[in-house]
Scaffold this active site. Structure first.
Site, PDB file in Angstrom:
ATOM      1  N   CYS A  85       0.851  -1.190   0.000  1.00  0.00           N
ATOM      2  CA  CYS A  85       0.000   0.000   0.000  1.00  0.00           C
ATOM      3  C   CYS A  85       0.889   1.243   0.000  1.00  0.00           C
ATOM      4  O   CYS A  85       2.057   1.178   0.366  1.00  0.00           O
ATOM      5  CB  CYS A  85      -0.865   0.035   1.251  1.00  0.00           C
TER       6      CYS A  85
ATOM      7  N   ARG B 117       1.731   2.030  -9.115  1.00  0.00           N
ATOM      8  CA  ARG B 117       1.838   0.697  -8.542  1.00  0.00           C
ATOM      9  C   ARG B 117       0.501  -0.032  -8.541  1.00  0.00           C
ATOM     10  O   ARG B 117       0.442  -1.212  -8.252  1.00  0.00           O
ATOM     11  CB  ARG B 117       2.343   0.802  -7.100  1.00  0.00           C
TER      12      ARG B 117
ATOM     13  N   TRP C 172      -3.912  -1.567  -1.517  1.00  0.00           N
ATOM     14  CA  TRP C 172      -3.940  -2.781  -2.337  1.00  0.00           C
ATOM     15  C   TRP C 172      -4.358  -3.858  -1.345  1.00  0.00           C
ATOM     16  O   TRP C 172      -3.593  -4.218  -0.454  1.00  0.00           O
ATOM     17  CB  TRP C 172      -2.559  -3.045  -2.930  1.00  0.00           C
TER      18      TRP C 172
ATOM     19  N   ASN D 144       0.701   0.328   6.128  1.00  0.00           N
ATOM     20  CA  ASN D 144       1.173  -0.523   5.050  1.00  0.00           C
ATOM     21  C   ASN D 144       1.872  -1.700   5.704  1.00  0.00           C
ATOM     22  O   ASN D 144       2.777  -1.494   6.514  1.00  0.00           O
ATOM     23  CB  ASN D 144       2.153   0.263   4.168  1.00  0.00           C
ATOM     24  N   GLY D 145       1.450  -2.901   5.414  1.00  0.00           N
ATOM     25  CA  GLY D 145       2.068  -4.071   6.037  1.00  0.00           C
ATOM     26  C   GLY D 145       0.995  -5.069   6.416  1.00  0.00           C
ATOM     27  O   GLY D 145      -0.142  -4.992   5.952  1.00  0.00           O
TER      28      GLY D 145
ATOM     29  N   GLU E 116       9.923 -22.838 -16.068  1.00  0.00           N
ATOM     30  CA  GLU E 116       9.719 -21.429 -15.743  1.00  0.00           C
ATOM     31  C   GLU E 116      10.900 -20.589 -16.246  1.00  0.00           C
ATOM     32  O   GLU E 116      10.709 -19.494 -16.795  1.00  0.00           O
ATOM     33  CB  GLU E 116       9.533 -21.274 -14.223  1.00  0.00           C
TER      34      GLU E 116
ATOM     35  N   LYS F 204      10.569 -17.555 -19.050  1.00  0.00           N
ATOM     36  CA  LYS F 204      11.071 -16.178 -18.875  1.00  0.00           C
ATOM     37  C   LYS F 204      11.942 -15.799 -20.068  1.00  0.00           C
ATOM     38  O   LYS F 204      11.845 -14.699 -20.599  1.00  0.00           O
ATOM     39  CB  LYS F 204      11.913 -16.026 -17.601  1.00  0.00           C
TER      40      LYS F 204
ATOM     41  N   GLU G  42       9.744 -15.187 -23.196  1.00  0.00           N
ATOM     42  CA  GLU G  42       8.845 -14.035 -23.246  1.00  0.00           C
ATOM     43  C   GLU G  42       9.557 -12.699 -23.203  1.00  0.00           C
ATOM     44  O   GLU G  42       9.098 -11.746 -23.806  1.00  0.00           O
ATOM     45  CB  GLU G  42       7.720 -14.127 -22.208  1.00  0.00           C
TER      46      GLU G  42
ATOM     47  N   HIS H 286      14.969 -39.734 -25.405  1.00  0.00           N
ATOM     48  CA  HIS H 286      13.813 -40.186 -26.190  1.00  0.00           C
ATOM     49  C   HIS H 286      13.504 -39.237 -27.345  1.00  0.00           C
ATOM     50  O   HIS H 286      12.440 -39.309 -27.934  1.00  0.00           O
ATOM     51  CB  HIS H 286      12.592 -40.343 -25.277  1.00  0.00           C
TER      52      HIS H 286
ATOM     53  N   LYS I  13      -0.342  -8.418 -19.810  1.00  0.00           N
ATOM     54  CA  LYS I  13      -0.185  -8.901 -18.433  1.00  0.00           C
ATOM     55  C   LYS I  13      -1.324  -9.848 -18.067  1.00  0.00           C
ATOM     56  O   LYS I  13      -1.121 -10.849 -17.398  1.00  0.00           O
ATOM     57  CB  LYS I  13      -0.141  -7.700 -17.473  1.00  0.00           C
TER      58      LYS I  13
END
Ligand code: M6R
Length: 657
Positions: free
Chosen positions: A19, A50, A112, A138-139, A530, A534, A537, A553, A652
């Protein structure tokens, strides 16, 4: 880069908050033309990049303008219309019957959501019962449930579903304890009451407190979440993030972990949470706003990649509550129903699919429940066999991915229980599921998933632990031990991130390649997938991942002298077999870059380059092991001149089929 010094100082524990908070106290004589409400909103707008879901401001009204502090009140405006919330607040300020005249002190917040859905009621600032104390936070207050129960039992009325609100009531409580039931006394300062209140909290916080008794002074404090203080031009300001303050203050200070301060337009009086006086040291800031929004990184992906330890720490905070129960964020699934689950399906796309593949191993090992992982767009067309004892877990950072939404719709039609794992509170997937666990990664702006991937993994791992405990397969002390190992991951992840330079050197060596192969076994295979995703993309290289045992194989036919192979070869049950697979490609001329644990001479002897990572238990290792591969893709992309935040052809959030 010009801002190295700040990067070293600001993010000692975390780089950015989930936040945004702002607090301003100013000398009315030096206030100029701009009303304080407008200034608070301007500062919050500098944090808008943000993302946020709701916002609010609170101002001290009356008091100093009239005939004494005692008739001061708090004037609060909040709105929850997503990223239009600040505009809405502006409108309401302009059309308010009596615009606040005070120019002395105010606080503001962009939220957020982590606890409680985005709504006006849950937006900050939160007030105590008397309406004399306003708090922005915030937290994460880890023990908020216990505190809320305690406060309610002693007569407090909590008005929101947030963890943050308890802070305002705890401060009120401390003041009450001091004077029986009388507030507005001269005995305890807001600073002292806040300090005492914060000692009752476990978890993370950056807060600002406005108290009608305090004239224009404000109290700010932090633990784990960041807080920057700026002073100059007759004002003192505090904010969760530097962009809010840039250009408005002459000198800047960082509140260190566990510090609290009373700020006035001319002074900062700091203490630690034990009440010992502290001196804040000024920092030199040469960032412009854009650099500050990225915490000094050149792009959001770099920033978010480095935020992973904090994101994982936040995600773990307060999840297993005292009696060993997992605190689901929202649930309409009972423990009895979870005990009856005889099959788990995890559905997701891209990185969210990979996080499911990682956790399949832990889930089956800990719970002994057969688990299938599906790409959402395949699941919905493959006629899956589901029943009321099936648990379908939809994993989606955004919570809006059409394929995953359709997959969980199918699951619900077929009577399965559906649980969502998402990073966005109140997103579509969370509203359409029977239960929700949120990852607490904070906004992820870069298209490539980094911190949301690692937080999905630990969230799913906690869920697996809980299922294992419910089914009597793991005892509470065993889950506690694994939770301790999970809690150690942020430290290990930070250690892996600190080796950025070594990864960059390897990136320089391979940036000119067209094709890359990634191999791994067991939990190393989804890490390879993964890493390859990355690289595809953001660097646009053809990067293919294979289970290493599968090479012979077919794929090994593609290996020729100079082919680059990334091998995830950290310690684990299959490491010896992985060594054999590395030898197979080496003997065909491949250049091997291995991800291996510190001190692993066996792997080093086989590889051309080693990207070292610290060791942890193999079921939990993927969030550490993936870091060099994320960094590698990031550096290769940048060396190739690619825009890592906005890769071509990608969005996104994919809201179409
Ligand atoms: O929001 P979601 O988690 O549902 O998104 C799923 C994928 O679109 C996402 O992971 C995508 O693959 C990322 N760009 C990967 O970095």
């Amino acid at each position: 880069m010009q801002i190295q010094a700040q990067r070293l100082r600001l993010p000692s524990t975390r780089l950015d908050g989930v936040c945004g908070i702002i607090a301003i106290t100013r000398n009315p004589a030096a206030a100029g033309e701009q009303p304080l409400a407008g200034l608070l909103i301007d500062c919050l707008e500098r944090l808008e990049y943000r993302g946020y879901d709701s916002a609010g401001i609170a101002l001290l009204v009356g008091g100093m303008e009239s005939d004494g502090a005692d008739d001061a009140t708090i004037w609060r405006i909040r709105a929850a219309v997503s990223t239009q919330s600040l505009q809405e607040i502006k409108k309401r300020v302009q059309s308010a019957p009596r615009p606040p005249r005070s120019d002395s002190a105010g606080i503001g917040h962009t939220r957020w959501a982590t606890h409680g859905r985005p709504s006006e009621q849950n937006a900050h600032p939160h007030l105590d019962c008397t309406g004399n104390i306003a708090v922005v936070h915030n937290g994460i207050v880890e023990n908020w449930r216990e505190l809320a129960e305690e406060l309610t039992a002693s007569g407090h009325e909590l008005a929101s579903e947030t963890d943050s609100e308890v802070i305002a009531h705890l401060i009120e409580d401390e003041l009450r304890m001091d004077t029986g039931t009388q507030l507005h006394n001269n005995y305890m300062t807001t600073l002292e009451a806040t300090r005492r209140a914060l000692r009752r909290i476990t978890g993370s916080f950056a807060i600002a407190v406005l108290d009608t008794r305090s004239n224009s002074s404000l109290v700010v404090a932090r633990r784990l979440s960041p807080l920057v203080v700026g002073m100059g031009g007759g004002m003192c300001m505090a904010a969760s993030d530097l962009p809010a303050l840039l250009g408005l203050s002459g000198s800047y200070y960082v509140l260190e972990d566990g510090e609290i301060a009373e700020i006035t337009p001319e002074s900062i009086k700091a203490q630690d949470l034990d009440g010992q006086a502290r001196t804040l040291h000024p920092i030199h800031v040469s960032w412009d706003i854009e650099a500050a929004q990225k915490s000094g990184y050149d792009d959001f992906m770099g920033k978010e990649l480095h935020e992973q330890p904090t994101a994982v720490m936040d995600t773990l905070l307060g999840r297993f509550i005292s009696d060993g129960k997992l605190a689901l964020d929202e649930t309409r699934i009972t423990d009895d129903e979870l005990r009856e689950v005889d099959k788990v399906f995890i559905v997701g796309c891209g990185s969210s699919f990979h996080s499911g593949l990682v956790v399949k191993h832990a889930l089956e090992h800990w719970t002994r429940i057969p688990t299938e992982i599906d790409i959402s767009s395949e699941f919905r067309y493959r006629d899956p066999i589901l029943s009321s004892s099936s648990l379908v877990i939809g994993v989606s950072q955004s919570g809006e991915t059409m394929d995953t939404l359709q997959a969980i719709h199918l699951a619900r039609r077929l009577n399965a229980k559906v649980l969502a794992v998402s990073n966005v509170v109140d997103s579509s997937i969370t509203r359409q599921s029977d239960g929700v666990l949120y990852t607490r990664a904070g906004p992820e702006i870069g298209v490539a998933a980094t911190k949301t991937f690692s937080t999905q993994i630990v969230t799913l791992q906690m869920l697996a632990l809980y299922l294992a405990q419910l089914r009597g397969i793991l005892y509470h002390d065993e889950t506690s031990l694994i939770m301790d190992q999970l809690r150690d991951l942020p430290r290990l992840m930070q250690d892996a991130l600190d080796r950025d330079e070594a990864v960059r050197a390897v990136a320089e060596d391979i940036a000119g390649q067209r094709d890359l192969f990634y191999i791994g076994r067991n939990t190393g295979y989804p890490v390879a997938l993964e890493g390859a995703l990355k690289m595809k993309e953001i660097a646009y290289l053809r990067a293919e991942a294979y289970p290493a045992g599968e090479l012979k194989h077919g794929p090994i036919a593609l290996i020729e002298p100079g082919t680059v192979v990334l091998a995830v070869a950290t310690k684990g049950r299959l490491q010896k077999k992985m060594h054999t697979n590395i030898s197979e490609v080496k003997s065909r001329g491949a250049k091997v870059i291995a991800v291996a644990n510190d001190g692993d001479t066996g792997t080093a002897a086989l590889a051309d380059h080693v990207l070292y990572v610290p060791e942890t238990v193999s079921l939990l290792a993927p969030v550490v092991d993936v870091i060099p591969l994320q960094l590698l893709a990031y550096h290769v992309a940048r060396l190739r001149g690619c825009d890592v935040d906005r890769p071509r052809n990608l969005a996104k959030t994919v809201t179409v089929e």
